[in-house]
Design an enzyme around this catalytic site. Structure first.
Site, PDB file in Angstrom:
ATOM      1  N   PRO A 354      12.338  84.453   7.203  1.00  0.00           N
ATOM      2  CA  PRO A 354      13.443  82.471   7.491  1.00  0.00           C
ATOM      3  C   PRO A 354      14.662  82.221   7.726  1.00  0.00           C
ATOM      4  O   PRO A 354      15.130  82.304   6.856  1.00  0.00           O
ATOM      5  CB  PRO A 354      11.612  82.058   7.645  1.00  0.00           C
ATOM      6  CG  PRO A 354      11.119  82.293   7.042  1.00  0.00           C
ATOM      7  CD  PRO A 354      11.409  83.945   6.823  1.00  0.00           C
ATOM      8  N   GLY A 357      18.825  83.234  11.902  1.00  0.00           N
ATOM      9  CA  GLY A 357      18.911  82.492  12.988  1.00  0.00           C
ATOM     10  C   GLY A 357      18.335  82.680  13.772  1.00  0.00           C
ATOM     11  O   GLY A 357      18.887  83.677  15.001  1.00  0.00           O
ATOM     12  N   THR A 359      15.826  82.619  16.113  1.00  0.00           N
ATOM     13  CA  THR A 359      15.802  81.725  16.779  1.00  0.00           C
ATOM     14  C   THR A 359      17.330  81.173  17.953  1.00  0.00           C
ATOM     15  O   THR A 359      17.009  81.543  19.108  1.00  0.00           O
ATOM     16  CB  THR A 359      14.686  80.063  16.383  1.00  0.00           C
ATOM     17  OG1 THR A 359      13.179  81.081  16.224  1.00  0.00           O
ATOM     18  CG2 THR A 359      14.663  79.280  18.471  1.00  0.00           C
ATOM     19  N   SER A 675       6.490 100.220  -3.846  1.00  0.00           N
ATOM     20  CA  SER A 675       8.348 100.493  -4.466  1.00  0.00           C
ATOM     21  C   SER A 675       8.094  99.403  -5.984  1.00  0.00           C
ATOM     22  O   SER A 675       9.168 100.264  -6.281  1.00  0.00           O
ATOM     23  CB  SER A 675       8.561  99.770  -3.177  1.00  0.00           C
ATOM     24  OG  SER A 675       8.791  98.004  -3.124  1.00  0.00           O
ATOM     25  N   LYS A 718      16.711  93.996  -0.857  1.00  0.00           N
ATOM     26  CA  LYS A 718      16.241  94.149  -2.834  1.00  0.00           C
ATOM     27  C   LYS A 718      17.129  93.744  -2.716  1.00  0.00           C
ATOM     28  O   LYS A 718      17.392  93.168  -4.062  1.00  0.00           O
ATOM     29  CB  LYS A 718      15.476  95.061  -2.667  1.00  0.00           C
ATOM     30  CG  LYS A 718      13.551  95.123  -1.814  1.00  0.00           C
ATOM     31  CD  LYS A 718      13.324  96.501  -2.267  1.00  0.00           C
ATOM     32  CE  LYS A 718      11.984  97.093  -1.680  1.00  0.00           C
ATOM     33  NZ  LYS A 718      10.948  97.449  -1.969  1.00  0.00           N
TER      34      LYS A 718
END
Length: 768
Positions: A354, A357, A359, A675, A718
């Site tokens: 989130p 950018g 949208t 991982s 990461k």
């Protein structure tokens, strides 16, 4: 000749009795029941008089009317509950001359007034007048049967006649008492005549009002009849219920517009059905809405694309900083479209945390291409009809979000954003993600069929942009139809540029400030990024800037001198204390503590892992809400350590005498993924061998039973998370070495990357 008698008194509440009336009374008060019993003991006569106030439970002389009726008790029955029901018959009028309160009841001395016989002509004339008024009242009111008139007409006793008529009238207690108190028969008849005259006037007025209401109802019925006649006339003239103009308008739109032949045939068919229907038919509104929908849809109306690549690139760069892959893909599409305009538009899926950018990028694409922009949020949608629409047989049917969005856009080739596609839900009403398969399949969306429209609509020219936070939550058949473009987290340098170019100006405008009102000093924005946010996107950073702007606006309103200057020294006065005072890298090397790296829906994050060795029976304890994959990684790591116990200088039976406890902090947050294998194995080796782990090292990778390090995904996310936490060295699988080039150079140059193929290399780098 009047006589005086001493009788028990029975007060009446809310009623009174005329002479010659026979009525049942219920007595429940103790003094009233005692008076009745005393009357039965004597000559069964009792004095009945009304109370002035019916609410008084124990009336005295001042609470009673002085004129009442002497009555004879015909029947007395004791009822369940202690009350008495008595049948009494009025005998004559009487006036209370003396009132005495005895122990159990009241006793009165009364003077009786029997009605004298008067045969004078005046009395006869008055009697006839009263009878005539009563007959008129009975005729108008229709409340009394005709038999009553017969008994009244043959009665020759004027006093009894007056009392009988008064008993049939619905009068107030005060009026009835006035008639009872009129002892002379002549006066009584005159009073009754006045009352009847007034009642007749009221009845006539009621009748007049009723006739007026009936006339109004008749007028409504007449108007309805006339309207029906007008309908018939219009039908003869070819104008069916005034719909001709509406139907002609639809036909003119159909003729002037560029509609496919199939649409024209369907609209004409529906209009003919509408012409033949009665306006009262409920289906007329359904047909009207359906025809309006077909005529409103842009079947062939397309907006002209902006094929100026230089201008489109300028718009994309102006609206967004970074995001080079997405911009390149859009420019590639425009270049191909310029060469082959009849080709289908791509279906792009922007995946990222989130606030990066996704949208807003879709809106910028619409501006860059010169197309209309449509957005449909799919978060929480669980009904297939939201995508495909409802059948027209249902009440309140409407098109789905796809067709409705195209209809609102007015063009058949808008930029259509399907937001949060990974948050689609499903229930008994169908699977919306399955309905999207036809929408987002280039081989099928040329003939997309909405359940409401029921005609094929070409969606192949729509530029579809889909957004998601987690690619794993998108069903595989749906994911296979889209081109995946990953938007990674922003680096601190990128956040700083975004804040300077966009966020500060936007927050100034939203809070009523100009560039002359507030100044951000050198290093302030960088300090906000480093000490107040640790997010992948820039939403929290924008909130921090907005908080500073609001504080500045308040100071200006309170009279502070402009401009308000925000520096690193007074930053806490505007946005509060820092949330992140130092990084976890500042801690010292420890035994059994390793920094891992993980990927989440909101971006990358570090995964601190702790291991403690305890005396026990060889149990492997896992805490921190670990998923099945992470538990299996821990088991594989322990098996590898057992197989390498000689090389690690561990006792052969260490796993039988010691319990190993692996814990990942923030136990309330579920964790899973493939991982963390080398992270947990390194922490166990450190705890078992009592060797410290470097605090500036972060690692990611899966482990096999033989110690081979397997590749992982999400390396860029990461690494950026580890960089934000102050790590200096990154241990990663050898097969992921090619992904290092995706990491921004500004971050890549400040880190040391150690690609490894086996656990031996991991331990050599991580352990001190």
């Amino acid at each position: 000749m009047a006589e005086n008698k001493t009788l028990p008194l029975l007060p009446l509440r809310g009623m009174m009795i005329f002479p010659y009336m026979m009525i049942h009374l219920d007595a429940g008060r103790e003094r009233s029941m005692a008076a009745l019993e005393q009357a039965m003991v004597e000559d069964r006569e009792i004095m009945l008089t009304a109370q002035l106030d019916a609410e008084v439970d124990e009336p005295t002389r001042k609470d009673l009317y002085m004129v009442g009726t002497v009555a004879e008790i015909r029947q007395l029955v004791k009822m369940p509950g202690g009350t008495i029901r008595v049948l009494v018959e009025g005998q004559c009028r009487a006036i209370i001359r003396d009132y005495r309160e005895l122990e159990t009841y009241a006793e009165v001395e009364v003077e009786e007034f029997p009605d004298p016989v008067d045969t004078s002509m005046e009395m006869e004339a008055l009697t006839r007048a009263v009878i005539h008024q009563f007959e008129e009242w009975v005729r108008l009111s229709k409340k009394i049967p005709p038999e009553t008139l017969v008994s009244v007409a043959i009665m020759d006793d004027a006093g009894r006649l007056a009392d009988l008529i008064a008993s049939h009238l619905n009068l107030k207690l005060e009026t009835r008492q006035e008639l009872l108190a009129a002892i002379p028969v002549h006066d009584r008849l005159e009073t009754l005549y006045q009352i009847l005259t007034r009642e007749l006037e009221i009845l006539k007025l009621e009748q007049k009002i009723g006739n007026k209401v009936r006339r109004q109802m008749d007028k409504i019925q007449k108007d309805y009849y006339l309207r029906e006649q007008i309908k018939a006339i219009r039908e003869e003239l070819g104008d069916k219920d005034g719909r001709t103009e509406e139907i002609e308008t639809a036909r003119s739109l159909l003729k002037a517009g560029d509609y496919p032949d199939l649409v024209r045939r369907v609209v004409e068919k529906e209009l003919r059905r509408l012409e033949g229907m009665n306006n009262m038919n409920a289906e007329t509104s359904v047909i009207r809405n359906y025809v309006d929908c077909l005529l409103d849809l842009p079947w062939t109306n397309a907006s002209e694309d902006n094929v100026d690549l230089a201008e489109a690139e300028k718009i994309l760069n102006r609206d967004h900083y970074g995001l080079e892959k997405v911009k390149d893909r859009i420019l590639d599409y425009l270049a191909v479209h310029k060469l082959a305009q009849d080709k289908t538009a791509p279906i792009l899926c922007l995946v990222g945390p989130p606030g990066v950018g996704k949208t807003s990028l879709a809106a910028s694409v619409a501006r860059a291409t010169g197309r209309k922009f449509v957005r449909a949020s799919l978060g929480g949608v669980r009904d297939e009809a939201e995508i495909r629409g409802h059948r027209r047989t249902y009440v309140g049917a409407m098109p789905g979000r796809i067709i409705e969005g195209i209809r609102n856009a007015g063009t058949c080739n808008p930029v259509f954003l399907l937001d949060e596609v990974d948050k689609l839900d499903m229930d008994y009403r169908g699977d919306p993600s399955a309905a999207l398969l036809e929408v987002l399949d280039p081989a099928q969306n040329r003939t997309f069929s909405d359940h409401y429209v029921e005609l094929p609509f070409d969606l192949s020219h729509v530029l579809w942009i889909v957004t998601a936070n987690n690619l794993g939550n998108i069903p595989r058949p749906l994911r296979d139809r889209m081109e995946i473009i990953t938007l990674s987290s922003y680096t601190e340098i990128e956040k700083l540029e975004i804040a300077k170019r966009y966020l500060v100006a936007r927050q100034r405008g939203q809070n009523g400030l100009s560039a002359k009102d507030i100044r951000f000093g050198a290093g302030v924005l960088a300090e906000m990024i480093a000490s107040y946010t640790r997010e992948s996107g820039v939403r929290e950073l924008e909130r921090i800037i907005g908080r500073a702007c609001r504080k500045a606006a308040r100071r200006i309103v309170e009279g502070a001198e402009k401009p308000i200057r925000i520096s690193k020294k007074n930053l806490t006065d505007f946005v509060g204390k820092p949330k992140f005072l130092d990084t976890k890298a500042s801690r010292k090397p420890q035994i059994g503590v390793v920094t891992g790296m993980a990927w989440t829906e909101v971006g990358g994050t570090i995964l601190p892992t702790e291991v403690a060795v305890l005396k026990g029976k060889g149990k492997l304890i896992l805490t921190g809400q670990l998923g099945d994959v992470m538990q299996e990684s821990a088991q594989a790591g322990l098996t590898y350590i057992r197989s390498q116990s000689d090389r690690l200088n561990l006792p052969q039976d260490f796993y039988e005498k010691d319990d190993i406890h692996i814990h990942l902090p923030e136990g309330a947050v579920p964790k899973d993924g493939p991982s963390a294998g080398i992270t947990m194995a390194t922490a166990m080796v450190s705890a078992l061998t009592q060797r410290k782990v470097r605090s500036d090292v972060a690692m990611t990778g899966e482990i096999t039973l033989r110690g081979t390090v397997l590749p992982i995904g999400g390396l860029k996310e990461k690494v950026l998370a580890a960089y934000r936490e102050g790590m200096k060295t990154i241990i990663l699988p050898k097969d992921n070495e090619k992904d290092i080039e995706d990491i921004p150079a500004s971050v890549r140059d400040k880190l040391e990357f150690v690609p490894v193929e086996s656990m031996d290399q991991v331990l050599k780098t991580a352990l001190m």
